[in-house]
Design an enzyme around this catalytic site. Structure first.
Site, PDB file in Angstrom:
ATOM      1  N   ASP A  90       0.778  -1.241   0.000  1.00 18.23           N
ATOM      2  CA  ASP A  90       0.000   0.000   0.000  1.00 18.23           C
ATOM      3  C   ASP A  90       0.809   1.290   0.000  1.00 18.23           C
ATOM      4  O   ASP A  90       0.258   2.360   0.247  1.00 18.23           O
ATOM      5  CB  ASP A  90      -0.960  -0.004   1.203  1.00 18.23           C
ATOM      6  CG  ASP A  90      -2.100  -0.986   0.999  1.00 18.23           C
ATOM      7  OD1 ASP A  90      -2.657  -0.996  -0.118  1.00 18.23           O
ATOM      8  OD2 ASP A  90      -2.425  -1.744   1.922  1.00 18.23           O
ATOM      9  N   ASP A 149      -6.647  -3.918  -6.225  1.00 17.34           N
ATOM     10  CA  ASP A 149      -6.325  -2.617  -5.616  1.00 17.34           C
ATOM     11  C   ASP A 149      -4.878  -2.198  -5.904  1.00 17.34           C
ATOM     12  O   ASP A 149      -4.538  -1.017  -5.927  1.00 17.34           O
ATOM     13  CB  ASP A 149      -6.481  -2.672  -4.083  1.00 17.34           C
ATOM     14  CG  ASP A 149      -7.686  -3.460  -3.600  1.00 17.34           C
ATOM     15  OD1 ASP A 149      -8.101  -4.403  -4.290  1.00 17.34           O
ATOM     16  OD2 ASP A 149      -8.195  -3.152  -2.515  1.00 17.34           O
TER      17      ASP A 149
HETATM   18  N1  GLY Z   1      -7.331  -1.485  -0.556  1.00 16.76           N
HETATM   19  C1  GLY Z   1      -8.312  -1.825   0.369  1.00 16.76           C
HETATM   20  C2  GLY Z   1      -9.679  -1.370   0.080  1.00 16.76           C
HETATM   21  O1  GLY Z   1     -10.002  -0.854  -0.947  1.00 16.76           O
HETATM   22  O2  GLY Z   1     -10.494  -1.584   0.955  1.00 16.76           O
END
Ligand code: GLY
Length: 372
Positions: A90, A149
Site C-alpha cells: 500500500d 487494488d
Molecule cells: N485497498 C483496500 C480497500 O479498498 O479496501
C-alpha cells in the site's frame, strides 16, 4: 458546478480542522460510525494513513488556507517514516497520495525523497516468478495474494522512474499491469478481487474475494480501483491496451443494470438484497475521479458520456444523502461508505479514502471541465 465545488471545499476546510482536533497527534483518522457515534484512528502503518494529509493538501490547493497547510505538514511529519514500510503493497496510497501531492504543490526536495524511497520499499515486494507485486503477506488462507487494488500503487513507481528515479520501477509497474490485465479480468470486464499465486509453480491457485459478496462477484471498490489504475497507467505509458481496458471497465460499470440512478454503486454490483443494501460512496468517488481522467483520453462523444456520469456522481455525493453537515461525523465529509462488509468492518461509515477521491474528483472537474 463551480459554486458547488467552492461550497464543498469551504465545508471541507472546516470539517478537516475538526477532524484534526479529534485526532491524537501521533495517529491518523480512520473512520466515523454515526450509528454508535464512534470514531476510529489508526497508526501510520495502516494503508489509509496517506489520505488525511492528501485530502488536506487538496483542500489547501483549492482554498489556500494556511491553517490547513500547517496541519497537512504536521501530519506528513508523522507519516514520513513509513517510506521504509515493506509490510504490504500500500505504499502508493500511503506515500504518493500524501508526499506526491505535497511535492507537486510545494516542490520541497524532502517530499520527493520520501516518494523515491517508498518506491524502493514497494519494489521489494516484486516477485519476478509471477511478474507481480505481492499485495499481502502469506497467511493461513492465502499463499501469495495479488489484489486488483494494487493497480493504484503503480502510480508511485511510474512517477519515480519518470522523475529521475531508477527505470526498474517503471518496468515493475508495466509488468504488474500486464499480468493483471492477463489474469484479473473476466469476460464481462469485471475483475476478481484476489488472485492467489503459487510462487514455485508460477501458477494461480485460486481467484477469490476478500471484501466482495462472492468470489465471482464485482466488488464495487475493486472495479473502481481497476478503472482508475488502467486510466492512470495510460496517462504515463500511452499504451493503448491500458486505455482499452479502462474503457471496457468504464462501460461495464456505467451499463450495469445494478448501478443506481444516482450512480453511487452498491458495495458490490452483485450484492445480495439489492436494492436493500448499502451503497459505497468511496467506490463512487474513486469512479468519478477515474472517469474524469478517462474523459481526457477519448473522443468527444465518449468523453461526454464519462464526464456526464462523473458529474452525476459528484452531484449525488454533494447531496445530504452522502455529504455531512458542518460538525457531523467527527469532521469527515462523506457518509455511506463500506470498508469490508464480509468482515462486518466499517459499514455505513465515513472513511478517509472516500473523502480523498471525492476532493480529487472535484478538483479534476474544476481544472479540466470548467471554463477558467
Ligand atoms: N485497498 C483496500 C480497500 O479498498 O479496501
Amino acid at each position: 458546478m463551480n459554486k458547488l465545488i467552492e461550497k464543498n471545499f469551504v465545508l471541507a476546510a472546516s470539517q478537516y480542522k475538526l477532524l484534526e482536533k479529534n485526532t491524537p497527534d501521533s495517529l491518523m483518522p480512520r473512520f466515523f460510525d454515526p450509528a454508535g457515534n464512534k470514531s476510529g484512528t489508526s497508526n501510520t502503518k495502516w494503508w489509509c494513513s496517506g489520505f488525511f494529509p492528501g485530502s488536506l493538501l487538496y483542500i489547501y490547493e483549492q482554498t489556500k488556507d494556511e491553517e490547513i497547510r500547517r496541519i497537512a505538514e504536521k501530519r506528513l511529519a508523522i507519516l514520513e517514516k513509513e517510506k521504509y514500510y515493506t509490510g504490504n503493497h500500500d505504499l502508493g496510497f500511503m506515500i504518493y497520495c500524501s508526499f506526491g501531492n505535497a511535492y507537486r504543490l510545494f516542490g520541497k526536495p524532502e517530499y520527493k525523497e520520501a516518494v523515491m524511497t517508498a518506491a524502493g520499499s514497494l519494489a521489494s515486494r516484486y516477485r519476478p516468478a509471477i511478474n507481480s507485486i505481492q499485495s499481502w503477506n502469506s497467511s493461513e488462507r492465502l499463499n501469495c495474494p495479488v489484489i486488483i487494488d494494487n493497480m493504484m500503487n503503480l502510480e508511485l513507481l511510474y512517477w519515480v522512474s519518470d522523475n529521475g528515479g531508477d527505470a526498474k520501477y517503471r518496468d515493475i509497474a508495466v509488468t504488474h499491469a500486464n499480468t493483471t490485465l492477463q489474469h484479473h479480468f473476466r469476460a464481462d470486464n469485471s475483475s476478481y478481487h484476489v488472485l492467489d499465486w503459487d510462487l514455485e509453480k508460477k501458477e494461480i491457485i485460486k481467484k477469490v474475494t476478500w471484501q466482495g459478496a462472492a468470489d465471482s462477484s464485482a466488488w464495487a471498490r475493486g472495479q473502481s480501483w481497476g478503472l482508475y489504475g488502467y486510466t492512470m497507467m495510460y496517462r504515463f505509458s500511452k499504451n493503448k491496451a491500458y486505455l482499452e481496458q479502462a474503457r471496457k471497465i468504464g462501460n461495464f460499470l456505467l451499463n450495469h443494470p445494478n448501478l443506481p440512478a444516482d450512480k453511487i454503486p452498491y458495495w458490490d454490483f452483485n450484492a445480495p438484497g439489492i436494492p436493500d443494501t448499502y451503497r459505497d460512496a468511496s467506490a463512487g468517488a474513486v469512479m468519478a475521479s477515474a472517469l474524469l481522467e478517462l474523459g481526457q483520453y477519448v473522443s468527444k462523444k465518449e468523453k461526454k458520456k464519462y464526464v456526464r456520469a462523473a458529474k452525476q456522481m459528484l452531484l449525488s455525493l454533494s447531496s445530504d444523502v452522502y455529504l455531512t453537515q458542518p460538525g457531523e461525523n467527527g469532521g469527515f465529509l462523506l457518509k455511506q461508505n463500506v470498508g469490508s462488509l464480509p468482515h462486518n468492518s466499517e459499514v455505513k461509515v465515513s472513511l478517509t479514502y472516500a473523502d480523498y477521491y471525492f476532493l480529487e474528483a472535484l478538483l479534476r472537474y474544476k481544472n479540466w471541465y470548467l471554463k477558467k
